[in-house]
Write a protein that holds these residues in place. Structure first.
Motif, short mmCIF file in Angstrom:
data_model
loop_
_atom_site.label_atom_id
_atom_site.label_comp_id
_atom_site.label_asym_id
_atom_site.label_seq_id
_atom_site.Cartn_x
_atom_site.Cartn_y
_atom_site.Cartn_z
N MET A 42 0.87 -1.18 0.00
CA MET A 42 0.00 0.00 0.00
C MET A 42 0.90 1.23 0.00
O MET A 42 1.96 1.21 0.64
N PRO A 43 0.50 2.28 -0.70
CA PRO A 43 1.36 3.48 -0.79
C PRO A 43 1.67 4.16 0.54
O PRO A 43 2.56 4.98 0.60
N VAL A 44 0.99 3.78 1.62
CA VAL A 44 1.28 4.39 2.92
C VAL A 44 2.57 3.85 3.53
O VAL A 44 3.12 4.44 4.45
N HIS A 45 3.07 2.73 3.01
CA HIS A 45 4.30 2.17 3.56
C HIS A 45 5.49 3.09 3.29
O HIS A 45 5.56 3.76 2.26
N THR A 46 6.41 3.10 4.25
CA THR A 46 7.62 3.92 4.16
C THR A 46 8.82 3.01 4.30
O THR A 46 8.69 1.82 4.62
N VAL A 47 10.00 3.57 4.10
CA VAL A 47 11.23 2.81 4.32
C VAL A 47 11.20 2.23 5.74
O VAL A 47 11.49 1.05 5.94
N GLU A 48 10.80 3.05 6.70
CA GLU A 48 10.76 2.59 8.09
C GLU A 48 9.80 1.41 8.26
O GLU A 48 10.17 0.38 8.84
N SER A 49 8.59 1.51 7.75
CA SER A 49 7.62 0.42 7.94
C SER A 49 8.07 -0.86 7.21
O SER A 49 7.84 -1.96 7.70
N ILE A 50 8.73 -0.71 6.07
CA ILE A 50 9.23 -1.87 5.33
C ILE A 50 10.31 -2.57 6.14
O ILE A 50 10.27 -3.79 6.35
#
Length: 148
Positions: free
Chosen positions: A111-119
């Motif tokens: 989902m486009p809400v994911h960030t480097v941090e969440s990944i």
């Protein structure tokens, strides 16, 4: 003019530099390429990986955040959800929408809400809790089951 992907990745890099997250570090492989990041993950406590440092490359597509990046360990790692060539196989890195194989819900995929941090936090979670149901490395999944 900078693309949406460039601007978003520059913001995420700036945020991570200002507010580092425990368990990993991330930066650009080459200052001139915002689409390729070097990530070092510290092996999570109480796992087989504890105390280890694992390097990976995160490569973002030009249409990020609409499509997920790929993540590939450059350090050797033996894990059910990492292909023998180092590519990470977790749901949030799979293309958005319904799973053609029916294994994953659309809500578990990119989902486009994911960030480097969440990944990266998802990858750390994967190191702590492998998914043996859908292994990328069958040999590692089989040996992991024997270890449990």
């Amino acid at each position: 003019m900078a693309s949406q992907a460039c601007l978003l990745l520059q913001k995420q890099l700036k945020d991570l530099c200002k507010n580092p997250v425990d368990g990993f570090s991330a930066g650009l492989v080459d200052e001139n390429n915002i689409f390729e990041w070097s990530v070092t993950i510290i092996g999570p406590p109480d796992t087989l990986y504890e105390g280890g440092f694992f390097n990976a490359i995160m490569s973002f597509p030009p249409n990020y955040p609409n499509s997920p990046p790929t993540v590939k360990f450059t350090s050797e790692i033996w894990h059910p959800n990492v292909y023998p060539d180092g590519r990470v196989c977790i749901s949030i890195l799979h293309p958005p929408g319904d799973d053609p194989n029916g294994y994953e819900l659309a809500s578990e995929r990119w989902m486009p809400v994911h960030t480097v941090e969440s990944i990266v936090l998802s990858i750390i979670s994967m190191l702590s809790s492998p998914n043996d149901e859908s292994p990328a490395n069958v040999e590692a999944a089989v040996s992991d089951c024997r270890l449990s």
